[in-house]
Design a protein around this motif. Structure first.
Motif, mmCIF file in Angstrom:
data_model
loop_
_atom_site.group_PDB
_atom_site.id
_atom_site.type_symbol
_atom_site.label_atom_id
_atom_site.label_comp_id
_atom_site.label_asym_id
_atom_site.label_seq_id
_atom_site.Cartn_x
_atom_site.Cartn_y
_atom_site.Cartn_z
ATOM 1 N N UNK A 1 27.301 40.208 29.593
ATOM 2 C CA UNK A 1 26.693 39.574 30.741
ATOM 3 C C UNK A 1 27.634 38.529 31.340
ATOM 4 N N UNK A 2 28.415 37.873 30.502
ATOM 5 C CA UNK A 2 29.338 36.850 30.985
ATOM 6 C C UNK A 2 30.461 37.463 31.812
ATOM 7 N N UNK A 3 30.790 38.716 31.550
ATOM 8 C CA UNK A 3 31.874 39.377 32.272
ATOM 9 C C UNK A 3 31.366 39.947 33.603
ATOM 10 N N UNK A 4 30.102 40.328 33.645
ATOM 11 C CA UNK A 4 29.536 40.978 34.839
ATOM 12 C C UNK A 4 29.449 39.997 36.004
ATOM 13 N N UNK A 5 29.028 38.774 35.761
ATOM 14 C CA UNK A 5 28.865 37.797 36.839
ATOM 15 C C UNK A 5 30.196 37.487 37.529
ATOM 16 N N UNK A 6 31.300 37.221 36.809
ATOM 17 C CA UNK A 6 32.567 37.010 37.510
ATOM 18 C C UNK A 6 33.046 38.251 38.273
ATOM 19 N N UNK A 7 32.749 39.433 37.760
ATOM 20 C CA UNK A 7 33.142 40.653 38.479
ATOM 21 C C UNK A 7 32.370 40.797 39.788
ATOM 22 N N UNK A 8 31.090 40.454 39.779
ATOM 23 C CA UNK A 8 30.289 40.506 41.009
ATOM 24 C C UNK A 8 30.798 39.474 42.005
ATOM 25 N N UNK A 9 31.145 38.275 41.525
ATOM 26 C CA UNK A 9 31.681 37.237 42.411
ATOM 27 C C UNK A 9 33.018 37.666 43.001
ATOM 28 N N UNK A 10 33.852 38.294 42.200
ATOM 29 C CA UNK A 10 35.138 38.776 42.687
ATOM 30 C C UNK A 10 34.950 39.880 43.726
ATOM 31 N N UNK A 11 34.013 40.767 43.498
ATOM 32 C CA UNK A 11 33.732 41.842 44.458
ATOM 33 C C UNK A 11 33.225 41.265 45.779
ATOM 34 N N UNK A 12 32.405 40.207 45.712
ATOM 35 C CA UNK A 12 31.904 39.577 46.929
ATOM 36 C C UNK A 12 33.038 38.917 47.709
ATOM 37 N N UNK A 13 33.970 38.277 47.036
ATOM 38 C CA UNK A 13 35.107 37.658 47.720
ATOM 39 C C UNK A 13 35.998 38.703 48.384
ATOM 40 N N UNK A 14 36.205 39.812 47.720
ATOM 41 C CA UNK A 14 37.014 40.885 48.301
ATOM 42 C C UNK A 14 36.319 41.465 49.524
ATOM 43 N N UNK A 15 35.011 41.631 49.459
ATOM 44 C CA UNK A 15 34.257 42.172 50.591
ATOM 45 C C UNK A 15 34.297 41.228 51.782
ATOM 46 N N UNK A 16 34.268 39.928 51.531
ATOM 47 C CA UNK A 16 34.318 38.961 52.628
ATOM 48 C C UNK A 16 35.705 38.890 53.251
ATOM 49 N N UNK A 17 36.736 39.198 52.497
ATOM 50 C CA UNK A 17 38.100 39.119 53.009
ATOM 51 C C UNK A 17 38.486 40.346 53.827
ATOM 52 N N UNK A 18 37.776 41.444 53.708
ATOM 53 C CA UNK A 18 38.137 42.688 54.362
ATOM 54 C C UNK A 18 37.984 42.702 55.886
ATOM 55 N N UNK A 19 36.977 42.091 56.520
ATOM 56 C CA UNK A 19 36.820 42.244 57.966
ATOM 57 C C UNK A 19 38.030 41.814 58.793
ATOM 58 N N UNK A 20 38.850 40.922 58.314
ATOM 59 C CA UNK A 20 40.022 40.511 59.069
ATOM 60 C C UNK A 20 41.080 41.591 59.164
#
Length: 69
Positions: free
Chosen positions: A1-20
């Motif tokens: 569970x401790x590994x899943x939360x940072x992976x979700x946060x990392x995926x969200x940051x990558x998704x936010x960086x893509x529109x540019x």
């Protein structure tokens, strides 16, 4: 569970960086126009009108469609 939360946060940051870096929806030289609206008279079509036109209580047109003169 401790590994899943940072992976979700990392995926969200990558998704936010893509529109540019994405391509534009339409090229700048292409003009997107609204569809043309063709005016008709008494639901007969272009260049036509009702002969002896009348409407019933429901709003439907009656009478033969003839060309405009």
């Amino acid at each position: 569970m401790r590994v899943v939360i940072p992976l979700i946060a990392l995926a969200a940051l990558v998704a936010l960086a893509q529109p540019g870096r994405t391509a534009p929806v339409a090229p700048h030289g292409l003009v997107v126009a609204a569809p043309t609206i063709e005016l008709v008279r008494q639901r007969c079509g272009a260049g036509m009108k009702r002969e002896k036109a009348w409407r019933d209580k429901n709003g439907a047109w009656h009478g033969k469609c003839v060309p405009k003169r």
